[in-house]
Design an enzyme around this catalytic site. Sequence first.
Site, PDB file in Angstrom:
ATOM      1  N   CYS A 260     -56.148  -9.575  -6.936  1.00 54.11           N
ATOM      2  CA  CYS A 260     -57.602  -9.512  -7.077  1.00 54.11           C
ATOM      3  C   CYS A 260     -58.301 -10.540  -6.177  1.00 54.11           C
ATOM      4  O   CYS A 260     -58.232 -10.442  -4.966  1.00 54.11           O
ATOM      5  CB  CYS A 260     -57.986  -9.667  -8.546  1.00 54.11           C
ATOM      6  N   PHE A 261     -58.944 -11.553  -6.761  1.00 54.69           N
ATOM      7  CA  PHE A 261     -59.574 -12.602  -5.957  1.00 54.69           C
ATOM      8  C   PHE A 261     -58.533 -13.252  -5.049  1.00 54.69           C
ATOM      9  O   PHE A 261     -58.824 -13.617  -3.906  1.00 54.69           O
ATOM     10  CB  PHE A 261     -60.189 -13.644  -6.894  1.00 54.69           C
ATOM     11  N   GLN A 264     -58.204 -11.493  -1.803  1.00 50.60           N
ATOM     12  CA  GLN A 264     -59.276 -11.831  -0.864  1.00 50.60           C
ATOM     13  C   GLN A 264     -59.039 -13.207  -0.238  1.00 50.60           C
ATOM     14  O   GLN A 264     -59.329 -13.420   0.945  1.00 50.60           O
ATOM     15  CB  GLN A 264     -60.617 -11.770  -1.590  1.00 50.60           C
ATOM     16  N   ASN A 302     -60.944  -4.664 -11.089  1.00 49.39           N
ATOM     17  CA  ASN A 302     -62.216  -5.294 -11.427  1.00 49.39           C
ATOM     18  C   ASN A 302     -62.631  -6.162 -10.248  1.00 49.39           C
ATOM     19  O   ASN A 302     -62.289  -7.334 -10.189  1.00 49.39           O
ATOM     20  CB  ASN A 302     -62.085  -6.131 -12.706  1.00 49.39           C
ATOM     21  N   HIS A 350     -54.754  -5.057 -10.492  1.00 55.45           N
ATOM     22  CA  HIS A 350     -54.145  -5.909 -11.515  1.00 55.45           C
ATOM     23  C   HIS A 350     -52.815  -5.328 -11.991  1.00 55.45           C
ATOM     24  O   HIS A 350     -52.791  -4.501 -12.906  1.00 55.45           O
ATOM     25  CB  HIS A 350     -55.094  -6.060 -12.708  1.00 55.45           C
ATOM     26  N   GLU A 352     -50.708  -6.732 -13.796  1.00 55.70           N
ATOM     27  CA  GLU A 352     -50.470  -7.158 -15.184  1.00 55.70           C
ATOM     28  C   GLU A 352     -51.222  -6.280 -16.171  1.00 55.70           C
ATOM     29  O   GLU A 352     -51.036  -6.393 -17.387  1.00 55.70           O
ATOM     30  CB  GLU A 352     -50.870  -8.623 -15.363  1.00 55.70           C
TER      31      GLU A 352
END
Length: 375
Positions: A260-261, A264, A302, A350, A352
């Site tokens: 996710c983040f 990036q 997300n 994600h 997980e």
Amino acid sequence: MSKALLVLEDGRVFTGMPFGAIGQTLGEAVFSTGMSGYQETLTDPSYHRQIVVATAPQIGNTGWNDQDGESRDDRIWVAGYAVRDPSPCASNWRATGTLEDELVRQRIVGIAGIDTRAVVRHLRRYGSMKAGVFSGKAMIEPLNIEALVQHVRTQQSMLGADLVGEASTLDAYVVEPKGKERFTVAALDLGIKTNTPRNFARRGIRSYVLPASATFNQIADIKPHGLFLSNGPGDPATADHVVALTREVLNAGIPLFGICFGNQILGRALGLSTYKMVFGHRGINIPVIDHATGRVAVTAQNHGFALEGEAGQSFDTPFGSAVVSHTCANDGVVEGVKLADGRAFSVQYHPEAAAGPHDAEYLFDSFVELMAAQR
């Protein structure tokens, strides 16, 4: 019956009734298409400073429990919650209370009874935007919609928002492995979900969860077999410290895995830029193509920011050749990058889950294999 308002920065207003705490809240209006997993959504630190609109019409049927939270203390991270038809009761053997009771307890202002389909269509067309939920005395009597719109517009945009420090742990902590210890991982908490260290623990990994402000020396002192970059909120273009730290880790040859983040951050460390998406990816059924195998995984996502790039794109970095490894089957958005030599890789989704499918859980095993090969 008292009423509540969802006010968007472009002047669009939706009228409903209070849900949760009474008052006002400001945030970026976004929508999540997940049909289940609302507790995991509400407690995901990546939703910090966002008002989440649920597309599923009925929310709260299974109440609230003390097992499914994704923050360490079960904190609700969303700024506000907008739903169509909330359940007034909890129907699940694990429930410790209703969803609304928990929203009230944690002082989360929400709104119910609105046409969430209309809200989502508006956000899809015009993009995620500043918003506010108002109820009770916060509605300003006599009602002045223009004043509420102006109030909504005063908040900071998510573009340029540096939120990692607000979501990260202040103090390092350790999550012990289940069974025999195999590896040690330094996990940089940029807004980490609790199910991630659990996945490491099930694979015999001791996780040292470090604050986002950690230095390379603090990581090196742990002597980790690998570094993990977590999910988190805000604009990745503001996370210069973490990008610089990631480059130090890459220079040291430490295996790296990000989600996710963290995807990036790795992308920025490799020289790619980021941009704000129109309305983002938020749901638990988003298809992603692995361009090395051609296989498609259904994933939980997300994110409202993404890396610039195209499917299969190769590019040079100070650490060797890299490639855009994954993209979204729906819109071509970059969903993963990796170094060609395999010592660093990341995905935008994600693995997980929590909530969501487990199609991509094998990536944790890929990280284990990478650390074993570098040992």
